[in-house]
Design a protein around this motif. Structure first.
Motif, PDB file in Angstrom:
ATOM      1  N   LEU A  33     -43.060  65.992  70.920  1.00 57.62           N
ATOM      2  CA  LEU A  33     -41.500  65.239  70.554  1.00 57.62           C
ATOM      3  C   LEU A  33     -40.507  66.642  70.686  1.00 57.62           C
ATOM      4  O   LEU A  33     -39.558  66.058  71.133  1.00 57.62           O
ATOM      5  CB  LEU A  33     -41.454  64.523  69.316  1.00 57.62           C
ATOM      6  N   LYS A  34     -40.624  67.802  70.114  1.00 53.99           N
ATOM      7  CA  LYS A  34     -39.816  68.802  70.160  1.00 53.99           C
ATOM      8  C   LYS A  34     -39.510  69.080  71.780  1.00 53.99           C
ATOM      9  O   LYS A  34     -38.491  69.468  71.975  1.00 53.99           O
ATOM     10  CB  LYS A  34     -40.327  70.120  69.491  1.00 53.99           C
ATOM     11  N   LEU A  36     -36.762  57.492  70.163  1.00 55.36           N
ATOM     12  CA  LEU A  36     -37.562  58.514  69.317  1.00 55.36           C
ATOM     13  C   LEU A  36     -38.669  57.778  68.932  1.00 55.36           C
ATOM     14  O   LEU A  36     -40.043  58.320  69.220  1.00 55.36           O
ATOM     15  CB  LEU A  36     -36.940  59.161  68.120  1.00 55.36           C
ATOM     16  N   GLU A  46     -37.256  66.813  73.422  1.00 54.39           N
ATOM     17  CA  GLU A  46     -35.934  66.181  72.582  1.00 54.39           C
ATOM     18  C   GLU A  46     -34.795  66.170  73.506  1.00 54.39           C
ATOM     19  O   GLU A  46     -33.995  65.120  73.145  1.00 54.39           O
ATOM     20  CB  GLU A  46     -35.916  67.136  71.147  1.00 54.39           C
TER      21      GLU A  46
END
Length: 820
Positions: A750-751, A763, A754
């Protein structure tokens, strides 16, 4: 002696002397004895000495030499050929007798080569009967060789006297009357076969080639009669030039055949018949008929373009040396420069298909097909094919037929057929009854005509299944077996097959495998060495380039077409390079085995289903392709670099195929929060990623109203899984002890993405998506192993994953290898 002479004259009619012919005979004999080659030797002396050998009886004379020696003689031979031909043969006989002891009864013939002008079959009219001509066409049917009676010796049944040398012309001719003045027998003669003279005789049927057809016309065909040494020089499928003359043959067979005209024949109505002495006419046949057939009496057969293709390719004793000797010095230098060219592979591709943009892989595949592998025979006598078969599957308007047409124009023995319009017999061979002799003869089909060449089959998918089966044997064993109508034969069909097919629904469906996209049986699919998939995709750059190329072609702008070599250069180079028989080196052997193992393992592991099963045939394909690569560089041995390119092509044609969309809801029926949002986001993410990476991502299908499905294109899925695996490898390399937890992996991903996430819903969607990907990687593809039941203590993380009870450690499966 004096007494018999006048009797002979009365019996056979006065022998009229033909002064023109005798003058020609005298001049022709002078030409043979005096014409010298540049070295000052008598040109035809060596050929005449050859005629002493029992199997030789024809002297080949170059027509241009006659014209140089005596223009008048050349013109006379050309205009009065049929009239002077027997006298020219007599001149050859006298010339041969002067230069060696030759049996008196031996017949000699003359044949003319290099006749200057060439006629089409359509231009053969009654005005040209008896003149010397050269025609060209493709041989479609050959008959067996029969002996033909040239001059017969007859025995009179009444007085037993012998009538010698009765000339036969196209039908059985008896003497008009017995030579004995007392006996007046006109009917009862018996042929004495031991004292008669026979010559080999063969009929061949030729047909116009497609190139010279006027529009809207059906190809004409004409029968060619070959005699003496010209028999068996033309085989079905050859394009040949025939030098000879047009003759008219009485259409005897129309009368002999049954049907409505039978009653005109006096033989039919027997003694009891009412017409016993009715219509009188031609003795054997009843009524004379005015219709005559044209036939072509050929004295010389030559391949249309002797240096490339034609029958020169079929001679097994052809070597690189022979071919080098046939070339001029400039041609040989050009071939040598081509073989030294560093960029030869690319240049040959662009020169072969200058008008087709892109599609480099297919061009390379077809180029290797033209070079071909090395055919081999095992100790037991089994033959292993060297020809490469290619299938092009693709959407409409992706220039499939253009490739086929280019190959047909370029290759010397290429046959173009369409799948829907051809039957099994038309592709292999048909057994037909000959109209005249009423015996069965084999008529060659497309695969036989393309022997030692390429057979291009368009619309391959639209063929009936029973017709596709006919190709099975030809594609692997390279023979065609026929057992029909009392004819048992095995014919050669050593041909490469280049097929083009459309997918089942008109367009290629990425979500299905190749097998489901193409309407072909598994055995036929495994017989193709290379499959190329052409998908019509929107891409601004390529679309612009293709549009530019097409506009240039239509406006006749030649500058846009870049050719490094001319077509003749490429043909010459091909013919020369095909003489090499490269052997596989030790390193290349090991490399081939290694690559085959890789392909085979990847086929068996569930991770990546390939387009079709990898069988031993694909191993043979790899060997053939590497031999073709070696041949292209005129190399005597196959190096690992050649195998590498062959493997790359094979790999391309296997992998490029299979990219079905992945539907996570089939595997994973968990109740996801905010399903529609997820789905929309997945869709958005897919299209964004696809634009970023220019991957060949295919958009998810339209959602059904009941329950939206979470879908992802295969390329996208592969990208994420490779990203995760690489990250895990990196972590393991950095610290041997550490293992990643599932939640840590999710957070890391997810980072990474982002920058693409703008809102909370996105998200959640991304998080759900990555969890589903992980779930599939663990439970279906077994790329990642989940360590749940170990003694490690469970860690719960309240903030991140309230739904998951445990957060297992993840490690990459040790057997998994990343794709290139």
């Amino acid at each position: 002696m004096e007494l018999v002479q006048p009797a002979e004259n009365t019996a056979t009619g006065l022998q009229v002397k033909d002064e023109l012919s005798e003058k020609c005979q005298k001049l022709f004999l002078e030409f043979l004895e005096e014409f010298q080659n540049p070295n000052g030797e008598i040109h035809y002396l060596h050929d005449a000495e050859e005629l002493i050998r029992p199997e030789r009886n024809t002297l080949t004379v170059n027509f241009t030499n006659i014209e140089h020696y005596n223009q008048q003689l050349g013109t006379t031979i050309q205009e009065e050929y049929y009239r002077v031909y027997p006298h020219l043969c007599r001149a050859v006989r006298n010339f041969a007798r002067d230069h060696g002891n030759i049996p008196a009864s031996k017949e000699f013939y003359v044949s003319f080569s290099d006749f200057p002008t060439r006629q089409k079959i359509r231009e053969l009219t009654a005005a040209r009967i008896g003149t010397l001509l050269r025609i060209s066409g493709q041989v479609v049917r050959t008959h067996p060789v029969h002996p033909e009676l040239v001059s017969g010796t007859f025995l009179c049944m009444d007085c037993q006297s012998v009538v010698k040398d009765v000339e036969q012309q196209f039908k059985y001719t008896q003497p008009t009357i017995c030579r004995n003045p007392v006996c007046s027998n006109r009917r009862r003669f018996m042929l004495d076969t031991n004292k008669s003279r026979f010559v080999d005789f063969q009929k061949v049927r030729i047909q116009e080639t497609q190139a010279e057809l006027p529009r809207g016309a059906i190809p004409r065909s004409v029968e060619v009669i070959l005699r003496a040494e010209a028999v068996e020089t033309a085989q079905a499928g050859d394009r040949c030039d025939f030098t000879g003359t047009l003759i008219v043959v009485p259409n005897v067979f129309a009368l002999l055949a049954g049907g409505p005209r039978t009653e005109t024949s006096s033989r039919v109505t027997g003694p009891e018949g009412f017409q016993a002495d009715g219509v009188q006419g031609l003795k054997a046949l009843g009524v004379r008929d005015l219709s005559y057939r044209l036939a072509f009496l050929a004295c010389n057969v030559a391949p249309t373009n002797p240096r490339f293709g034609g029958k020169e390719l079929r001679e097994e004793d052809q070597t690189a040396e022979n071919i080098k000797n046939q070339m001029t010095i400039q041609e040989w230098e050009q071939v040598f420069d081509m073989s030294q060219d560093k960029n030869l592979y690319h240049n040959l591709c662009t020169s072969l298909f200058p008008t087709i943009h892109g599609n480099d892989e297919i061009k390379r595949g077809i180029l290797l097909m033209l070079f071909g592998g090395v055919p081999k025979t095992t100790m037991e006598g089994t033959s292993l094919r060297g020809d490469i078969n290619i299938c092009i599957v693709g959407d409409p308007s992706t220039s499939k037929s253009q490739f086929l047409k280019h190959v047909e124009d370029f290759s010397p023995r290429a046959v173009y057929t369409s799948g829907k319009a051809s039957s099994a017999a038309g592709l292999t061979a048909a057994v037909v009854r000959d109209e005249e002799s009423h015996e069965f003869v084999i008529e060659a089909g497309a695969l036989m005509l393309a022997d030692n060449g390429v057979c291009c089959i368009d619309e391959f998918d639209k063929m009936d299944l029973k017709d596709q089966v006919a190709i099975h044997e030809a594609m692997e064993q390279q023979t065609i077996s026929i057992t029909k109508a009392g004819v048992k034969a095995t014919l050669n069909a050593r041909t490469s097959i280049l097929a083009a097919a459309n997918p089942v629904d008109g367009r290629y469906n990425r979500s299905k495998s190749l097998k489901q996209n193409v309407n072909m049986s598994a055995p036929i699919m495994s017989r193709f060495d290379l499959f190329f998939i052409l998908v019509d995709e929107c891409n601004e750059v390529t679309d612009y380039a293709i549009a530019r190329r097409i506009i240039d072609l239509h406006s006749g702008n030649q500058e846009s077409i870049e050719r490094v070599f001319s077509t003749e250069d490429v043909q010459r180079y091909l013919l020369f390079a095909r003489q090499f028989q490269p052997k596989i080196t030790k390193e290349a052997e090991e490399f081939v085995v290694e690559q085959y193992k890789r392909l085979r393992q990847r086929d068996c592991s569930g991770g990546m289903k390939s387009a079709w099963r990898i069988t031993v045939r694909q191993l043979e394909s790899m060997i053939r392709l590497s031999e073709a690569m070696a041949r292209m560089y005129c190399s005597d041995e196959v190096q690992p670099k050649h195998v590498k390119e062959a493997f790359r092509l094979l790999n391309k044609s296997i992998i490029r195929v299979d990219s079905p969309d992945i539907n996570f809801d089939q595997e994973n029926n968990e109740n996801d929060v905010n399903d529609e949002a997820i789905n929309d986001e997945a869709k958005a993410a897919n299209s964004e990623d696809a634009m970023e990476t220019e991957e060949e991502a295919v958009k998810p299908e339209k959602l059904s109203s009941q329950k939206p499905a979470v879908r992802m294109s295969f390329a996208e899925y592969k990208k994420i899984s490779n990203l995760l695996v690489l990250h895990m490898h990196k972590m393991e390399d950095a610290d041997d002890e550490s293992s990643l937890k599932k939640s840590e992996l999710v957070n890391w991903y997810l980072k990474e993405v982002e920058s693409e996430i703008d809102s909370e819903t996105e998200l959640i969607a991304k998080k759900n998506l990555i969890e589903k990907v992980l779930h599939r990687l663990i439970h279906y593809d077994h790329v990642i192993i989940e360590l749940t039941k170990t003694g490690l203590k469970k860690v719960t993380d309240e903030g991140e994953e309230p739904t998951m009870e445990e957060d297992p450690f993840l490690v990459v499966n040790p057997n998994y290898t990343l794709d290139d």
